[in-house]
Design a protein around this motif. Structure first.
Motif, PDB file in Angstrom:
ATOM      1  N   GLN A  45       1.349  -7.080 -10.541  1.00 34.33           N
ATOM      2  CA  GLN A  45       0.276  -7.066  -9.654  1.00 34.33           C
ATOM      3  C   GLN A  45      -0.120  -8.701  -9.642  1.00 34.33           C
ATOM      4  O   GLN A  45      -0.276  -9.353 -10.649  1.00 34.33           O
ATOM      5  N   LEU A  51       7.918  -8.697  -7.474  1.00 39.63           N
ATOM      6  CA  LEU A  51       8.300  -8.285  -6.260  1.00 39.63           C
ATOM      7  C   LEU A  51       6.975  -8.523  -5.104  1.00 39.63           C
ATOM      8  O   LEU A  51       6.016  -8.089  -5.755  1.00 39.63           O
ATOM      9  N   SER A  52       7.578  -9.254  -4.142  1.00 43.36           N
ATOM     10  CA  SER A  52       6.368  -9.162  -3.170  1.00 43.36           C
ATOM     11  C   SER A  52       6.079  -8.011  -2.513  1.00 43.36           C
ATOM     12  O   SER A  52       6.521  -6.820  -2.397  1.00 43.36           O
ATOM     13  N   GLY A  53       4.779  -8.221  -1.962  1.00 42.85           N
ATOM     14  CA  GLY A  53       4.383  -6.840  -1.028  1.00 42.85           C
ATOM     15  C   GLY A  53       3.424  -5.981  -2.139  1.00 42.85           C
ATOM     16  O   GLY A  53       3.212  -6.211  -3.314  1.00 42.85           O
ATOM     17  N   GLU A  54       2.914  -5.052  -1.600  1.00 42.58           N
ATOM     18  CA  GLU A  54       2.164  -3.964  -2.395  1.00 42.58           C
ATOM     19  C   GLU A  54       2.823  -2.553  -2.451  1.00 42.58           C
ATOM     20  O   GLU A  54       2.192  -1.849  -2.845  1.00 42.58           O
ATOM     21  N   GLN A  55       3.912  -2.636  -2.025  1.00 45.17           N
ATOM     22  CA  GLN A  55       4.606  -1.178  -2.428  1.00 45.17           C
ATOM     23  C   GLN A  55       4.593  -0.868  -3.884  1.00 45.17           C
ATOM     24  O   GLN A  55       4.190   0.341  -4.018  1.00 45.17           O
ATOM     25  N   HIS A  57       2.689  -1.557  -6.486  1.00 41.56           N
ATOM     26  CA  HIS A  57       1.128  -1.078  -6.570  1.00 41.56           C
ATOM     27  C   HIS A  57       0.629  -0.087  -6.038  1.00 41.56           C
ATOM     28  O   HIS A  57      -0.008   0.678  -6.760  1.00 41.56           O
ATOM     29  N   GLU A  58       0.931   0.487  -4.766  1.00 39.71           N
ATOM     30  CA  GLU A  58       0.701   1.478  -4.206  1.00 39.71           C
ATOM     31  C   GLU A  58       1.259   2.642  -4.815  1.00 39.71           C
ATOM     32  O   GLU A  58       0.832   3.689  -5.029  1.00 39.71           O
TER      33      GLU A  58
END
Ligand SMILES: [Zn+2]
Length: 72
Positions: A45, A51-55, A57-58
């Motif tokens: 995070q 890795l970019s993005g919030e995938q 983390h979600e």
């Protein structure tokens, strides 16, 4: 006449002991997988994100809260 439900000793097949040398590579492999999983749950995070993005983390968000990692 007494009867036992346990099988006689001659009926039980012998199980060979597993050596530490045979288990060690699997233990190392599983340990590495657990460390990768711990990274993705606990540290993937913000500034430490690979890795970019919030995938990611979600996907692991509930696990973060369950394990007590700081989130938001
Ligand atoms: Zn959260």
């Amino acid at each position: 006449m007494a009867q036992s439900i346990a099988p006689a000793a001659a009926d039980v097949p012998a199980i060979a002991p597993i050596s530490l040398k045979a288990v060690a590579p699997w233990a190392l492999f599983v340990g590495m997988l657990m460390l990768v999983l711990l990274y993705f749950v606990g540290a993937e995070q913000g500034a430490t994100a690979l890795l970019s993005g919030e995938q990611v983390h979600e996907w692991v968000h509930d696990g973060r809260h369950l394990l007590g990692f700081p989130c938001h």
